[in-house]
Design a protein around this motif. Structure first.
Motif, PDB file in Angstrom:
ATOM      1  N   ALA A 117      -2.367  11.924   1.916  1.00  0.00           N
ATOM      2  CA  ALA A 117      -1.792  11.030   0.908  1.00  0.00           C
ATOM      3  C   ALA A 117      -1.239   9.736   1.514  1.00  0.00           C
ATOM      4  CB  ALA A 117      -0.701  11.764   0.130  1.00  0.00           C
ATOM      5  N   VAL A 135      -1.350   5.916   2.748  1.00  0.00           N
ATOM      6  CA  VAL A 135      -2.079   4.647   2.668  1.00  0.00           C
ATOM      7  C   VAL A 135      -1.463   3.708   3.699  1.00  0.00           C
ATOM      8  CG1 VAL A 135      -2.667   2.634   1.259  1.00  0.00           C
ATOM      9  CG2 VAL A 135      -2.646   4.916   0.238  1.00  0.00           C
ATOM     10  N   THR A 166      -8.176 -10.776  -9.944  1.00  0.00           N
ATOM     11  CA  THR A 166      -8.115  -9.949  -8.732  1.00  0.00           C
ATOM     12  C   THR A 166      -9.469  -9.356  -8.326  1.00  0.00           C
ATOM     13  OG1 THR A 166      -7.538  -8.021 -10.058  1.00  0.00           O
ATOM     14  CG2 THR A 166      -5.708  -9.313  -9.152  1.00  0.00           C
ATOM     15  N   LEU A 188      -0.186  10.183  -3.468  1.00  0.00           N
ATOM     16  CA  LEU A 188      -1.106   9.045  -3.582  1.00  0.00           C
ATOM     17  C   LEU A 188      -1.790   9.049  -4.940  1.00  0.00           C
ATOM     18  CD1 LEU A 188      -3.634   7.904  -0.853  1.00  0.00           C
ATOM     19  CD2 LEU A 188      -4.462   8.340  -3.153  1.00  0.00           C
ATOM     20  N   ARG A 189      -1.983   7.865  -5.458  1.00  0.00           N
ATOM     21  CA  ARG A 189      -2.838   7.708  -6.640  1.00  0.00           C
ATOM     22  C   ARG A 189      -3.557   6.370  -6.525  1.00  0.00           C
ATOM     23  NH1 ARG A 189       0.510   5.299 -11.889  1.00  0.00           N
ATOM     24  NH2 ARG A 189       1.662   3.715 -10.727  1.00  0.00           N
ATOM     25  N   MET A 190      -4.594   6.195  -7.330  1.00  0.00           N
ATOM     26  CA  MET A 190      -5.272   4.917  -7.423  1.00  0.00           C
ATOM     27  C   MET A 190      -4.620   4.128  -8.542  1.00  0.00           C
ATOM     28  SD  MET A 190      -7.485   5.373  -5.037  1.00  0.00           S
ATOM     29  CE  MET A 190      -8.766   4.118  -5.122  1.00  0.00           C
ATOM     30  N   ILE A 191      -4.400   2.832  -8.294  1.00  0.00           N
ATOM     31  CA  ILE A 191      -3.901   1.965  -9.365  1.00  0.00           C
ATOM     32  C   ILE A 191      -4.912   0.835  -9.570  1.00  0.00           C
ATOM     33  CG2 ILE A 191      -1.502   2.498  -8.763  1.00  0.00           C
ATOM     34  CD1 ILE A 191      -1.233  -0.453  -7.833  1.00  0.00           C
ATOM     35  N   LEU A 211     -10.089  -0.234  -8.460  1.00  0.00           N
ATOM     36  CA  LEU A 211      -8.913   0.574  -8.118  1.00  0.00           C
ATOM     37  C   LEU A 211      -8.567   0.411  -6.648  1.00  0.00           C
ATOM     38  CD1 LEU A 211     -10.128   3.843  -9.903  1.00  0.00           C
ATOM     39  CD2 LEU A 211      -8.283   2.360 -10.697  1.00  0.00           C
ATOM     40  N   ARG A 212      -7.287   0.639  -6.325  1.00  0.00           N
ATOM     41  CA  ARG A 212      -6.863   0.696  -4.929  1.00  0.00           C
ATOM     42  C   ARG A 212      -5.808   1.777  -4.775  1.00  0.00           C
ATOM     43  NH1 ARG A 212      -1.917  -2.801  -5.229  1.00  0.00           N
ATOM     44  NH2 ARG A 212      -1.360  -1.893  -3.247  1.00  0.00           N
ATOM     45  N   PRO A 213      -5.729   2.380  -3.581  1.00  0.00           N
ATOM     46  CA  PRO A 213      -4.785   3.479  -3.401  1.00  0.00           C
ATOM     47  C   PRO A 213      -3.376   2.971  -3.094  1.00  0.00           C
ATOM     48  CG  PRO A 213      -6.026   3.150  -1.381  1.00  0.00           C
ATOM     49  CD  PRO A 213      -6.547   2.137  -2.372  1.00  0.00           C
ATOM     50  N   VAL A 214      -2.386   3.670  -3.631  1.00  0.00           N
ATOM     51  CA  VAL A 214      -0.987   3.423  -3.274  1.00  0.00           C
ATOM     52  C   VAL A 214      -0.359   4.767  -2.926  1.00  0.00           C
ATOM     53  CG1 VAL A 214       1.279   2.634  -4.084  1.00  0.00           C
ATOM     54  CG2 VAL A 214      -0.771   1.374  -4.726  1.00  0.00           C
ATOM     55  N   SER A 215       0.443   4.762  -1.872  1.00  0.00           N
ATOM     56  CA  SER A 215       1.121   5.971  -1.417  1.00  0.00           C
ATOM     57  C   SER A 215       2.607   5.839  -1.721  1.00  0.00           C
ATOM     58  CB  SER A 215       0.880   6.096   0.088  1.00  0.00           C
ATOM     59  OG  SER A 215       1.502   7.236   0.600  1.00  0.00           O
ATOM     60  N   GLY A 258       0.809  -1.221   0.000  1.00  0.00           N
ATOM     61  CA  GLY A 258       0.000   0.000   0.000  1.00  0.00           C
ATOM     62  C   GLY A 258       0.836   1.262   0.000  1.00  0.00           C
ATOM     63  N   PRO A 302     -12.420  -9.260  -4.134  1.00  0.00           N
ATOM     64  CA  PRO A 302     -13.770  -8.676  -4.106  1.00  0.00           C
ATOM     65  C   PRO A 302     -14.646  -9.194  -5.248  1.00  0.00           C
ATOM     66  CG  PRO A 302     -12.131  -7.031  -4.765  1.00  0.00           C
ATOM     67  CD  PRO A 302     -11.372  -8.263  -4.400  1.00  0.00           C
ATOM     68  N   GLN A 351      -7.684  10.139  -8.140  1.00  0.00           N
ATOM     69  CA  GLN A 351      -7.628  10.667  -6.767  1.00  0.00           C
ATOM     70  C   GLN A 351      -6.219  11.105  -6.378  1.00  0.00           C
ATOM     71  OE1 GLN A 351      -9.983   9.213  -3.607  1.00  0.00           O
ATOM     72  NE2 GLN A 351     -11.191   7.855  -4.892  1.00  0.00           N
ATOM     73  N   ASP A 379     -14.440   3.005  -9.741  1.00  0.00           N
ATOM     74  CA  ASP A 379     -13.794   2.896  -8.420  1.00  0.00           C
ATOM     75  C   ASP A 379     -13.694   1.455  -7.929  1.00  0.00           C
ATOM     76  OD1 ASP A 379     -13.724   5.597  -8.512  1.00  0.00           O
ATOM     77  OD2 ASP A 379     -15.063   5.939  -6.812  1.00  0.00           O
ATOM     78  N   LEU A 422      -6.521  -2.907  -9.929  1.00  0.00           N
ATOM     79  CA  LEU A 422      -6.311  -4.095  -9.102  1.00  0.00           C
ATOM     80  C   LEU A 422      -5.528  -5.188  -9.826  1.00  0.00           C
ATOM     81  CD1 LEU A 422      -9.863  -4.568  -7.501  1.00  0.00           C
ATOM     82  CD2 LEU A 422      -7.832  -3.552  -6.450  1.00  0.00           C
ATOM     83  N   GLY A 423      -5.812  -5.373 -11.102  1.00  0.00           N
ATOM     84  CA  GLY A 423      -5.224  -6.488 -11.859  1.00  0.00           C
ATOM     85  C   GLY A 423      -6.305  -7.091 -12.745  1.00  0.00           C
TER      86      GLY A 423
END
Lengths: 508, 508
Positions: free
Chosen positions: A444, A446, B217, B126-129, B471-475, A428, B243, B107, B468, B131-132
């Protein structure tokens, strides 16, 4: 058992006044009160809710030194750390007050009617609404910032959800003091008492009853993988399954890239042990894994780190149970055929734990998933890789993580760039030239990541984005202005919240 | 079985060329290709990905009438409906192209370093990437808009996720045509072929293998409650749970408020049956439940609706299996001791289904959850309530829904305002003075809702917010500019995407 007492971390002995052991009746009462308070609470204005969070912060500060002393006795953590953690806890509440005022979390969207389009479009408006009452399970290792009034509670209250906390049995005095502070803020804000509930007791059954209560709509948890997965299973088996945000297990790989290692292997080794042993290693983001490519730099790192670990003093751990688990975990690694013990400091006793450093090869690491089990405490494994191919392979073989750290120089940037897509998929947070143990509370951040770091990689449990966990979208079609939620009415243009109008983002 | 064929909805007879029955080998190949394509695909620019989605739309239009004719034969749906659905499918892809260009979904957040703060804050971005690779299960009732290139596929591709579609066995020709169109767009865009995969076959095992593949994923699904829950269970039992966004079961209550009913009970009754019987009632948002308070208005409504149902002509249903299930569902209601059959039109045959209208009381409705089972097709139950208290009670007793509809006049607004907090908790969309069967594809649409309407109430499967889900957030902490993702670099200010800088939203 009807009562339980605090246990002093330093001695393992009970102390202080007894606490009532709550059971199913107390859980049901707290959940009923939370459900009854929900509609009143979620109808409060953003400003009123922000002021409420600020009141909780003020009430926590007003507890003064008694709070710090209770937490010190129960957790064994030193004063400076707990004073800092109190600041962090208060800061989190204030951050969510600021988030509430910004209104961005509401995700207001308006698509005006297009009566002449074929087919005609009705008037559609969207906002996020809170899920409902939320159960929060505090963590033992942050008795303030990840517990009763911690990040889960702050973000759920900010979202408009009443909260029922299951107090951590390792710090009942601390928990009761903070619960009292929140209750005073609830009362001072004129809110229904059910906005915040608190149940306490040493059994797992108490937590299970809370997750199974039909009025609970989501769960926040920080703790062990076993504990988190048990709650996930209970939540999924309900008639109406609910989301569980469990922050569980991470060993936080640190990658020492060749040029950085060559330039400062020894200094990195010393600094690494500083991060490893901070707070007796009892951090979710403790660096439990080091990946590096063979060479003189790695030898210098290993030598410095081994020396620092050998010199490390044992520290009081949070509970005797955690101390015992640390012992079994490090014993298992020490006895593993493919693992070499590089250094071990003074091992302490039944309440204090030392530090241990292990070493293995990339091939051995990839061959046994058991080497990825989190050992909670100051234990880490250095994985020696032959080359970049092996380095990429051990990263690819990792389970999900909260963090991944790169130590790198400018000349390492091409390699770091190649590794980044892999690291993003595993963690994350990706950080460079620091240590993962600091987790800033900001926008920002995670503090999350792929399974098993958490049970839901789509979120964070630290930072302002955490509010999204407790919200869901609702769309309103052709509703009269008078019954539309106030923030979606035509005359709500100046409330400061950004809105997406027909696809165009406009600042409020 | 190694081959299967299309079945004509109108006759129940096989027709056309046979299709290969895919199995575990084809699933594994598609998932491996998707995984191999992921890093290349997610590294594409927003603009390139938008153009790719527009190419898919163009390729679908280029199929011309052959697509409409295949869908008509396989689904039994009429030409006008399928031409409209094709427009909707193409429009969805174009909407996500627009969403991609706006950049809001990323985001982007930047918290600049605060070196002088205690403790110092590092630079955090931070951005959303994505999932796969994502598995998509198409729905039978929208062979275009909720199937191979439907909303789930469009939103997952927009997010940057390769997609593997499990084609619906009720429309293999339609599915194969659309899959071919997507494959041509992939090739024309110079993307790896694995960005889109397609497997087909009549067995449930095929779908199970897809959900269990470790490279998948996330899962998008539209269909029955039983099917959705089976996929959720498989996804949760994986080594790494994933999910599942399953849109499953909803009976879409329509509340007729007293003043509206008094003013136009008869007209409402006629219009209601128009919505009920549209597309043989085969909509997720079909109005399967009517709540109203006793009175002359309700009598007029019942009389008009009964007349219209009695006159309703049977329509071809999607499959003989759906037709048979409609028969069993309506038979069960007709045989229920507490349910009265108000009207039933021509019942049709093994491929055509008619319309049925039932009636019960609030007390009986609350006493038996079986009255809330979705009967897919033109079947609805009118629940007669004595007063507002009973009306609120039946709403409170509802399971989660996709929609809740209010028919109301100005004088009903106080009652509607009291009901709204209850309706929001039960449904993803609340609408007034319309029928739930129209679902606009826009920014403010929510096609989702609490369990069992969906398996995840925090999202929507229609509209731009659907991106959304994947997507998942990465910092990123203290990363050098050269290895930061381009959209988070200091020099990326003018790419049009909004950014939250130190908590302040700024337009790009």
């Amino acid at each position: 058992m009807t009562e339980f007492r605090s246990v002093a971390a330093a001695t393992g002995e009970p102390f202080g006044e007894p606490f009532q052991v709550d059971g199913p009746a107390e859980v049901a009462a707290a959940c009923a009160a939370a459900e009854a308070a929900f509609d009143v609470y979620r109808a409060t204005s953003r400003e009123d809710r922000a002021v409420f969070l600020e009141r909780i912060a003020a009430e926590i500060l007003a507890l003064g030194d008694s709070l710090v002393e209770a937490a010190m006795a129960e957790s064994g953590l030193p004063r400076a750390r707990l004073e800092g953690e109190r600041g962090r806890t208060v800061g989190q509440l204030q951050l969510f007050a600021q988030v509430l005022r910004s209104g961005q979390w509401q995700q207001l969207r308006i698509d005006p009617a297009l009566p002449d389009r074929q087919p005609p479009r009705p008037d559609l408006r969207l906002r996020m609404i809170p899920l409902g009452p939320v159960a929060v399970f505090g963590a033992s290792n942050f008795p303030l910032a990840f517990s009763t009034a911690g990040g889960d509670t702050a973000s759920a209250l900010a979202a408009g959800c009443p909260v029922v906390v299951k107090g951590h049995p390792a710090h009942p005095q601390t928990g009761a003091l903070v619960a009292g502070a929140i209750a005073r803020a609830v009362e001072a804000s004129g809110l229904p008492a059910g906005v915040f509930g608190h149940v306490a007791g040493p059994s797992n059954e108490l937590g299970a009853a809370l997750v199974q209560d039909p009025r609970i709509t989501a769960v926040g948890f920080t703790g062990s993988r076993g504990g988190g997965l048990a709650l996930v299973k209970l939540a999924q088996a309900r008639d109406v399954p609910i989301p569980v945000y469990a922050e569980m297990s991470s060993i936080n790989p640190v990658l020492l890239l060749p040029e950085a290692l060559k330039a400062r292997g020894e200094a990195l080794g010393t600094a690494f042990v500083g991060s490893l042993t901070m707070g007796a290693g009892q951090f979710c983001t403790n660096p439990g894994l080091v990946f590096a490519i063979e060479g003189e730099g790695l030898d210098a790192f290993v030598s410095a780190a081994s020396g620092a670990v050998a010199d490390a003093k044992p520290q009081t751990m949070l509970t005797t149970g955690i101390r015992a688990a640390f012992g079994s975990g490090t014993d298992a690694l020490a006895g593993h055929a493919a693992v070499k013990t590089l250094a071990q400091g003074d091992t302490g006793n039944t309440t204090c734990g030392g530090a241990v450093l292990f070493q293995t090869t990339a091939t051995e690491f990839l061959a046994d998933k058991a080497l990825q089990h989190e050992v909670f405490g100051a234990s880490s494994i250095i994985v020696r890789c032959a080359d970049e191919v092996e380095l990429a392979a051990v990263v690819a073989g990792l389970e999900g993580q909260l963090t991944a750290t790169l130590h790198m120089d400018a000349a390492d940037e091409p390699l770091a760039g190649r590794l980044l897509p892999l690291l993003e998929r595993k963690a994350g947070r990706v950080l460079a030239n620091g240590w993962p143990t600091g987790v800033d509370v900001c926008h920002a951040m995670v503090h999350g990541g792929p399974f098993p770091a958490t049970s839901d990689a789509r979120t964070t449990s630290v930072g302002s984005l955490a509010i999204d966990r407790f919200l869901r979208p609702v769309s309103y079609q052709n509703l009269a202005q008078s019954i539309l939620p106030p923030e979606l009415r035509d005359d709500a243009r100046n409330d400061g919240a950004p809105r997406l109008i027909d696809g165009t983002l406009t600042l409020g």
